[in-house]
Write a protein that holds these residues in place. Structure first.
Motif, PDB file in Angstrom:
ATOM      1  N   ALA A   1       0.716  -0.984   0.074  1.00 49.05           N
ATOM      2  CA  ALA A   1       0.017  -0.165   0.084  1.00 49.05           C
ATOM      3  C   ALA A   1       0.767   1.341   0.021  1.00 49.05           C
ATOM      4  O   ALA A   1       1.849   1.326   0.358  1.00 49.05           O
ATOM      5  N   ASP A   2       0.167   2.316  -0.482  1.00 47.27           N
ATOM      6  CA  ASP A   2       0.996   3.789  -0.637  1.00 47.27           C
ATOM      7  C   ASP A   2       1.569   3.924   0.907  1.00 47.27           C
ATOM      8  O   ASP A   2       2.619   4.507   1.131  1.00 47.27           O
ATOM      9  N   GLN A   3       0.633   3.743   2.056  1.00 50.47           N
ATOM     10  CA  GLN A   3       1.192   4.209   3.328  1.00 50.47           C
ATOM     11  C   GLN A   3       2.346   3.308   3.798  1.00 50.47           C
ATOM     12  O   GLN A   3       2.806   3.825   4.735  1.00 50.47           O
ATOM     13  N   ASP A   4       2.572   2.137   3.319  1.00 43.92           N
ATOM     14  CA  ASP A   4       3.722   1.544   3.490  1.00 43.92           C
ATOM     15  C   ASP A   4       4.978   2.096   2.765  1.00 43.92           C
ATOM     16  O   ASP A   4       6.287   1.619   3.184  1.00 43.92           O
TER      17      ASP A   4
ATOM     18  N   GLN B   1       8.952   2.533  -8.989  1.00 41.85           N
ATOM     19  CA  GLN B   1       8.674   3.941  -9.300  1.00 41.85           C
ATOM     20  C   GLN B   1       7.619   4.624  -8.325  1.00 41.85           C
ATOM     21  O   GLN B   1       7.999   5.819  -8.022  1.00 41.85           O
ATOM     22  N   ARG B   2       6.604   3.782  -7.658  1.00 40.74           N
ATOM     23  CA  ARG B   2       5.686   4.573  -6.732  1.00 40.74           C
ATOM     24  C   ARG B   2       6.424   4.724  -5.524  1.00 40.74           C
ATOM     25  O   ARG B   2       6.312   5.524  -4.910  1.00 40.74           O
ATOM     26  N   ALA B   3       7.361   3.597  -5.182  1.00 40.62           N
ATOM     27  CA  ALA B   3       8.266   3.901  -3.879  1.00 40.62           C
ATOM     28  C   ALA B   3       9.258   5.242  -4.208  1.00 40.62           C
ATOM     29  O   ALA B   3       9.083   5.836  -3.208  1.00 40.62           O
TER      30      ALA B   3
ATOM     31  N   ALA C   1      15.105   5.165 -11.003  1.00 40.35           N
ATOM     32  CA  ALA C   1      14.302   5.300  -9.562  1.00 40.35           C
ATOM     33  C   ALA C   1      15.049   4.785  -8.337  1.00 40.35           C
ATOM     34  O   ALA C   1      14.890   4.753  -7.253  1.00 40.35           O
ATOM     35  N   ALA C   2      15.885   3.896  -8.599  1.00 33.80           N
ATOM     36  CA  ALA C   2      16.633   2.821  -7.710  1.00 33.80           C
ATOM     37  C   ALA C   2      17.440   4.030  -6.784  1.00 33.80           C
ATOM     38  O   ALA C   2      18.339   4.743  -7.439  1.00 33.80           O
TER      39      ALA C   2
END
Length: 300
Positions: A121-124, A147-149, A173-174
């Motif tokens: 989840a995004d909150q993670d 990418q989201r992280a 992104a890494a």
């Protein structure tokens, strides 16, 4: 900080043999070992044994193999709340290990291809999270999660093993890319570069770690190169060494270590993992790594 691993979970079938087979050759060994494995699971266990708070998102089948494949994660205290049970068979690997500790590995991905980025989840994801990724799950899902992280400020450690040709923007992104020499050459070819950590790091704008087996590892970060030697240890089985390095590297970053210090700890962990058989069974504890860093460890 915590470590979240998005990755594979396998049951390993380990065949100790006198030598690894050539094409078309049958080699008969004395026994077969069943062990929990998979790069994602191995790296999660490695990070947890080094004291990190670890969660794993992945997938296993609804079959008799699943619980055995999960046993090492449960023993290490890895949070499995993000685990999916799917109709595909649990991933499985056949691993031949010769008398010098070298290996050959065949992997059936199975349920691992059903793992989805949405399980995290995004909150993670955020500045207090280290996200650890490998190449054994679906390429598109891995890229989307990386990418989201990155967008949410998490630190992304991307282990391109086995090599997967991710989009350039995903690679960039890494925070840290981890590759062995073969994977570095494949990545350089994808990018049209010389197979050098410095060239890859400059092109992508990210730190690059190239693992060198018995020679340790080299880190290029912000144009500076740091070489970290491996411990001189008796080699029994190299199967889990790369996963030990990645998991302990993520754990070190999660506890706030600078990248060179985290890599030093990770290389020591990889060296220790070579001194005993098995992937997860051979992963060292935080106390063993601490002892080796101070010169007090004796291989058993």
């Amino acid at each position: 900080m915590s470590v979240i691993v998005f990755g594979s979970i396998n049951l390993d079938l380990v065949f100790p043999v006198s030598h690894l087979p050539a094409p078309g050759e049958t080699v008969v060994g004395p026994l077969l070992r069943f062990e929990p494995g998979g790069k994602g699971a191995n790296q999660a266990v490695a990070a947890a044994r080094d004291g990190a708070r670890v969660a794993l998102a992945g997938a296993v089948g609804r079959d008799p193999l699943a619980e055995h494949a999960l046993s090492g994660l449960r023993s290490a205290g890895v949070d499995l709340a993000r685990l999916a049970f799917v109709d595909a068979p649990t991933g499985c690997a056949a691993i031949g290990v010769d008398a010098e500790g070298r290996n050959q590995i065949l992997v059936a991905a199975g349920a691992n291809r059903a793992a989805r980025a949405s399980q995290v989840a995004d909150q993670d994801l955020g500045p207090r999270t280290v996200l650890l990724l490998q190449g054994e799950c679906d390429l598109g899902e891995t890229a989307a999660l990386a990418q989201r992280a990155c967008d949410r400020g998490a630190r992304v450690v991307l282990n391109l093993a086995p090599f997967i040709a991710l989009p350039r923007e995903t690679l960039a992104a890494a925070s840290v890319l981890v590759v062995n020499e073969t994977e570095a050459a494949a990545l350089a070819a994808q990018l049209g570069l010389a197979a050098e950590a410095l060239a890859i790091a400059r092109t992508l704008g990210t730190a690059v770690v190239v693992t060198l087996g018995a020679e340790g590892a080299v880190l290029v970060d912000a144009g500076a190169e740091v070489r970290v030697p491996a411990l001189p240890v008796p080699v029994v089985d190299t199967t889990g060494a790369g996963d030990a390095l990645c998991g302990v590297l993520a754990a070190g970053l999660a506890r706030g270590l600078a990248l060179p210090a985290a890599l030093r700890r990770a290389v020591v962990a990889a060296s220790l993992a070579c001194t005993r058989p098995g992937a997860q069974a051979g992963l060292p504890s935080a106390a063993e790594i601490d002892a080796a860093l101070t010169g007090a460890f004796t291989a058993r």
